[in-house]
Scaffold this motif. Sequence first.
Motif, PDB file in Angstrom:
ATOM      1  N   LEU A   1       0.811  -1.213   0.000  1.00  0.00           N
ATOM      2  CA  LEU A   1       0.000   0.000   0.000  1.00  0.00           C
ATOM      3  C   LEU A   1       0.846   1.266   0.000  1.00  0.00           C
ATOM      4  N   SER A   2       2.052   1.177   0.562  1.00  0.00           N
ATOM      5  CA  SER A   2       2.893   2.375   0.613  1.00  0.00           C
ATOM      6  C   SER A   2       3.271   2.891  -0.756  1.00  0.00           C
ATOM      7  N   ALA A   3       3.240   2.018  -1.769  1.00  0.00           N
ATOM      8  CA  ALA A   3       3.601   2.435  -3.122  1.00  0.00           C
ATOM      9  C   ALA A   3       2.470   3.187  -3.813  1.00  0.00           C
ATOM     10  N   ARG A   4       1.274   3.132  -3.254  1.00  0.00           N
ATOM     11  CA  ARG A   4       0.129   3.819  -3.850  1.00  0.00           C
ATOM     12  C   ARG A   4       0.025   5.239  -3.305  1.00  0.00           C
ATOM     13  N   THR A   5      -0.736   6.055  -4.003  1.00  0.00           N
ATOM     14  CA  THR A   5      -0.989   7.409  -3.526  1.00  0.00           C
ATOM     15  C   THR A   5      -1.631   7.328  -2.145  1.00  0.00           C
ATOM     16  N   GLN A   6      -1.107   8.108  -1.213  1.00  0.00           N
ATOM     17  CA  GLN A   6      -1.610   8.088   0.159  1.00  0.00           C
ATOM     18  C   GLN A   6      -2.704   9.139   0.328  1.00  0.00           C
ATOM     19  N   VAL A   7      -3.760   8.762   1.031  1.00  0.00           N
ATOM     20  CA  VAL A   7      -4.910   9.632   1.261  1.00  0.00           C
ATOM     21  C   VAL A   7      -5.106   9.784   2.763  1.00  0.00           C
ATOM     22  N   GLU A   8      -5.321  11.000   3.206  1.00  0.00           N
ATOM     23  CA  GLU A   8      -5.626  11.226   4.614  1.00  0.00           C
ATOM     24  C   GLU A   8      -7.138  11.189   4.799  1.00  0.00           C
ATOM     25  N   PRO A   9      -7.666  10.117   5.404  1.00  0.00           N
ATOM     26  CA  PRO A   9      -9.111  10.093   5.628  1.00  0.00           C
ATOM     27  C   PRO A   9      -9.505  11.169   6.639  1.00  0.00           C
ATOM     28  N   ASP A  10     -10.702  11.706   6.476  1.00  0.00           N
ATOM     29  CA  ASP A  10     -11.214  12.702   7.409  1.00  0.00           C
ATOM     30  C   ASP A  10     -11.465  12.004   8.740  1.00  0.00           C
ATOM     31  N   THR A  11     -10.768  12.447   9.785  1.00  0.00           N
ATOM     32  CA  THR A  11     -10.846  11.790  11.091  1.00  0.00           C
ATOM     33  C   THR A  11     -11.261  12.792  12.149  1.00  0.00           C
ATOM     34  N   GLU A  12     -12.298  12.437  12.909  1.00  0.00           N
ATOM     35  CA  GLU A  12     -12.783  13.271  14.003  1.00  0.00           C
ATOM     36  C   GLU A  12     -12.660  12.482  15.297  1.00  0.00           C
ATOM     37  N   ASN A  13     -12.222  13.162  16.363  1.00  0.00           N
ATOM     38  CA  ASN A  13     -12.039  12.532  17.667  1.00  0.00           C
ATOM     39  C   ASN A  13     -12.964  13.185  18.685  1.00  0.00           C
ATOM     40  N   TYR A  14     -13.635  12.347  19.483  1.00  0.00           N
ATOM     41  CA  TYR A  14     -14.562  12.816  20.513  1.00  0.00           C
ATOM     42  C   TYR A  14     -14.237  12.121  21.830  1.00  0.00           C
ATOM     43  N   PHE A  15     -14.388  12.839  22.942  1.00  0.00           N
ATOM     44  CA  PHE A  15     -14.148  12.277  24.263  1.00  0.00           C
ATOM     45  C   PHE A  15     -15.282  12.679  25.201  1.00  0.00           C
ATOM     46  N   ILE A  16     -15.679  11.774  26.088  1.00  0.00           N
ATOM     47  CA  ILE A  16     -16.561  12.120  27.203  1.00  0.00           C
ATOM     48  C   ILE A  16     -16.004  11.451  28.450  1.00  0.00           C
ATOM     49  N   PRO A  17     -16.161  12.102  29.622  1.00  0.00           N
ATOM     50  CA  PRO A  17     -15.689  11.477  30.860  1.00  0.00           C
ATOM     51  C   PRO A  17     -16.405  10.149  31.089  1.00  0.00           C
ATOM     52  N   ASN A  18     -15.660   9.162  31.607  1.00  0.00           N
ATOM     53  CA  ASN A  18     -16.218   7.839  31.870  1.00  0.00           C
ATOM     54  C   ASN A  18     -15.471   7.238  33.052  1.00  0.00           C
ATOM     55  N   GLY A  19     -16.044   7.353  34.248  1.00  0.00           N
ATOM     56  CA  GLY A  19     -15.392   6.808  35.440  1.00  0.00           C
ATOM     57  C   GLY A  19     -14.054   7.475  35.671  1.00  0.00           C
ATOM     58  N   ASP A  20     -12.988   6.671  35.721  1.00  0.00           N
ATOM     59  CA  ASP A  20     -11.651   7.207  35.957  1.00  0.00           C
ATOM     60  C   ASP A  20     -10.909   7.527  34.667  1.00  0.00           C
ATOM     61  N   GLY A  21     -11.612   7.533  33.542  1.00  0.00           N
ATOM     62  CA  GLY A  21     -10.988   7.831  32.256  1.00  0.00           C
ATOM     63  C   GLY A  21     -11.968   8.513  31.326  1.00  0.00           C
ATOM     64  N   PHE A  22     -11.914   8.130  30.068  1.00  0.00           N
ATOM     65  CA  PHE A  22     -12.753   8.746  29.049  1.00  0.00           C
ATOM     66  C   PHE A  22     -13.247   7.681  28.078  1.00  0.00           C
ATOM     67  N   LEU A  23     -14.397   7.933  27.482  1.00  0.00           N
ATOM     68  CA  LEU A  23     -14.855   7.147  26.344  1.00  0.00           C
ATOM     69  C   LEU A  23     -14.410   7.922  25.110  1.00  0.00           C
ATOM     70  N   TYR A  24     -13.626   7.263  24.276  1.00  0.00           N
ATOM     71  CA  TYR A  24     -13.063   7.883  23.083  1.00  0.00           C
ATOM     72  C   TYR A  24     -13.769   7.319  21.863  1.00  0.00           C
ATOM     73  N   CYS A  25     -14.300   8.208  21.048  1.00  0.00           N
ATOM     74  CA  CYS A  25     -14.992   7.841  19.814  1.00  0.00           C
ATOM     75  C   CYS A  25     -14.202   8.444  18.659  1.00  0.00           C
ATOM     76  N   ARG A  26     -13.857   7.583  17.700  1.00  0.00           N
ATOM     77  CA  ARG A  26     -13.082   8.011  16.536  1.00  0.00           C
ATOM     78  C   ARG A  26     -13.926   7.771  15.293  1.00  0.00           C
ATOM     79  N   LYS A  27     -14.200   8.817  14.547  1.00  0.00           N
ATOM     80  CA  LYS A  27     -15.019   8.748  13.337  1.00  0.00           C
ATOM     81  C   LYS A  27     -14.110   8.967  12.129  1.00  0.00           C
ATOM     82  N   VAL A  28     -14.110   7.991  11.200  1.00  0.00           N
ATOM     83  CA  VAL A  28     -13.262   8.079  10.012  1.00  0.00           C
ATOM     84  C   VAL A  28     -14.147   8.017   8.771  1.00  0.00           C
ATOM     85  N   SER A  29     -14.055   9.047   7.932  1.00  0.00           N
ATOM     86  CA  SER A  29     -14.809   9.111   6.679  1.00  0.00           C
ATOM     87  C   SER A  29     -13.852   8.855   5.522  1.00  0.00           C
TER      88      SER A  29
END
Length: 137
Positions: free
Chosen positions: A1-29
Amino acid sequence: LSARTQVEPDTENYFIPNGDGFLYCRKVSRQANIATLGRVHKQEHFYIVAKGRIAIRGATGTTIHSAGDVIVSKPGTQRLVVSLEDSVTITMHKVASMDMGAVEQELVEDDENSNYDVSNKLKQSVLRHDFEQRIAS
């Protein structure tokens, strides 16, 4: 795959508090006909197809998934994802920090050869721009 044209997918990151950490949601288009090789994950997590159709090639073969499908991804897995249509995928993880560098260390195995950083931005230091050199290596 490295030999092909590289594309940066649209990536959005979301966090909400969850106990002693966070719930992380990653959206990739991704546009149709894009292939993405993911990193090896350290934790079990949800992988949700929110839009479109994708093909996932894993250790046991290739499966086709459509909008609405929910996949449980096990630790140690790595996937090649091909968007068969314009698509959106979402992963959900429990993490200790909202710092993306710390999130990367917590969720995925180190891979100095990966073309992408944790935000799906191309790492120019890894890319080889000479086509013949990329094919030969």
